[in-house]
Design an enzyme around this catalytic site. Structure first.
Site, PDB file in Angstrom:
ATOM      1  N   LEU A 138     -14.062  -6.123 -23.929  1.00 55.82           N
ATOM      2  CA  LEU A 138     -14.347  -6.686 -25.240  1.00 55.82           C
ATOM      3  C   LEU A 138     -14.291  -8.199 -25.104  1.00 55.82           C
ATOM      4  CD1 LEU A 138     -12.158  -4.494 -27.662  1.00 55.82           C
ATOM      5  CD2 LEU A 138     -14.620  -4.300 -27.240  1.00 55.82           C
ATOM      6  N   ASP A 139     -15.124  -8.894 -25.855  1.00 52.77           N
ATOM      7  CA  ASP A 139     -15.082 -10.350 -25.838  1.00 52.77           C
ATOM      8  C   ASP A 139     -13.716 -10.839 -26.304  1.00 52.77           C
ATOM      9  OD1 ASP A 139     -17.752 -10.249 -25.155  1.00 52.77           O
ATOM     10  OD2 ASP A 139     -18.450 -10.554 -27.206  1.00 52.77           O
ATOM     11  N   ARG A 140     -13.365 -12.041 -25.918  1.00 51.04           N
ATOM     12  CA  ARG A 140     -12.068 -12.605 -26.285  1.00 51.04           C
ATOM     13  C   ARG A 140     -11.823 -12.567 -27.794  1.00 51.04           C
ATOM     14  NH1 ARG A 140      -9.852 -18.700 -24.724  1.00 51.04           N
ATOM     15  NH2 ARG A 140      -7.762 -18.441 -25.605  1.00 51.04           N
TER      16      ARG A 140
END
Length: 307
Positions: A138-140
Site C-alpha cells: 500500500l502507498d505510504r
C-alpha cells in the site's frame, strides 16, 4: 534480483547514473552507487561503472540488484500497526496511513517490515530478504488491509494468486467532482511518467491496469465530491490514484495526483484512500479468507462533514 531494462524517459534525461538507478530500482543513493561501481548497471547493454555518468533519453537502463552485502532490515518493536487476523502461515495487517511498507530509497528504517520482524521474527526468511513476507504493498499515505506471508509456502501461494489477480481488494475513496455514471471500469495502461520519474501516469508504454468503481454517495459540501468504492483488477503502483485522476476525479488530499490547494476545504493531510476489504484463498487450507477494516478516524471525520 534483476530490474528489467527500462527506456530512459525525458524525466531522467541528464541525471547522474547513480541517481537514476536509485529511482528506477527503488534503492537508496548509497546502494545505487555500490551497484554502479560493482558493475551491476548496464546502459544500452554495456556495463557502466561511473555514477557521475549522465544518462540520456532513449537509452536502455538495466539494473542487477545484488544486495548480499547490504544490511538486512532490523526488528523494531516501536513500529505501531494493528492485525485483523493471523495464523501460523499468514497475517492480515491494518496499516496506518503514513507508514512505509518496506525499506527503500529515503526510508532505511521505521517501516512496516521492521515492525513485522519484531512481532513475527519467523518472516525473516520468507520471500525477499529485504522485503520479507511482503506480497503486495500500500502507498505510504494509504491506510488499510494487507496480507503478509509468514511461511515460504504461503508466500508462494499468495504471490501466485496476486499474479493471476484472484484476490478481491476493495478501497474507499473520496474524489473531486462526481462521475456521471453510477459505476464504471477504467482500463488504461500505467507506466512511469516521462516528466517526473517519481510519478506514474496513463501511457501506451505502460502495463495493463484495470480499476472498477461504484459511486456510493454524492456530496455538494464542503465541495462537489463523491465517495467511491474501488476494486483492483490489477495492482500497479499508485493505480487507483492515477486512474481516478485520469478520468478527471482525483482523490481528495492526494499531494501527488490531486487538485492541490482546492483540497484545503476538506482539512485532510493525506489521500482519502482506504483499503477496506480483502478476500483471498488461504494458500494452505484452501478456505476463503475475508477481512474488513472500518474507516480510520481522520477519514470518518471528513465524511461526517460532507453533505
Amino acid at each position: 534480483m534483476s530490474h528489467p531494462g527500462e527506456v530512459v524517459g525525458s524525466a531522467l534525461d541528464g541525471l547522474r547514473l547513480d541517481r537514476a538507478v536509485a529511482l528506477v530500482a527503488d534503492v537508496s543513493r548509497s546502494v545505487a552507487a555500490r551497484l554502479v561501481a560493482g558493475g551491476g548497471v548496464r546502459l544500452d547493454g554495456a556495463v557502466v561503472t561511473s555514477g557521475t555518468r549522465r544518462v540520456a533519453a532513449g537509452e536502455s537502463l538495466a539494473v542487477i540488484v545484488d544486495r548480499r552485502d547490504d544490511p538486512r532490515p532490523a526488528a523494531d518493536p516501536d513500529v505501531a500497526f494493528d492485525t485483523v487476523l493471523e495464523d501460523a502461515h499468514l497475517v492480515v495487517v491494518d496499516k496506518p496511513a503514513g507508514l512505509v511498507v518496506h525499506p527503500g530509497a529515503g526510508h532505511e528504517g521505521g517501516t512496516l517490515v521492521n515492525g513485522l520482524l519484531a512481532r513475527y521474527p519467523d518472516i525473516a526468511g520468507v520471500g525477499d530478504a529485504y522485503r520479507p513476507g511482503i506480497v503486495h504493498r500500500l502507498d505510504r499515505g494509504t491506510s488499510g488491509l494487507m496480507v503478509v506471508a509468514r511461511t515460504q509456502q504461503a508466500y508462494q501461494g499468495l504471490v501466485e494468486q496476486l499474479r493471476s489477480h484472484r484476490p478481491q481488494r476493495t478501497y474507499c475513496a473520496l474524489v473531486r467532482g462526481q462521475p456521471e455514471a453510477a459505476s464504471g471500469l477504467i482500463d488504461a495502461p500505467i507506466g512511469r511518467s516521462s516528466r517526473n520519474p517519481q510519478r506514474m501516469t496513463v501511457t501506451g508504454r505502460g502495463r495493463v491496469a484495470r480499476t472498477g468503481y461504484t459511486v456510493e454517495q454524492r456530496y455538494s459540501e464542503p465541495a462537489r465530491s463523491a465517495q467511491l468504492s474501488c476494486r483492483l483488477e490489477t495492482g500497479r503502483t499508485h493505480q487507483i490514484r492515477v486512474h481516478l485522476r485520469a478520468i478527471g476525479h482525483p482523490v481528495v488530499g492526494d499531494p501527488t495526483y490531486g487538485s492541490g490547494r482546492l483540497d484545503d476545504v476538506f482539512g485532510l493531510s493525506r489521500p482519502f484512500l482506504h483499503a477496506r476489504s480483502l478476500s483471498f484463498t488461504h494458500p494452505l487450507s484452501g478456505d476463503t479468507v475475508q477481512a474488513e477494516s472500518p474507516l480510520p478516524s481522520d477519514l470518518a471525520t471528513v465524511l461526517a462533514a460532507c453533505s
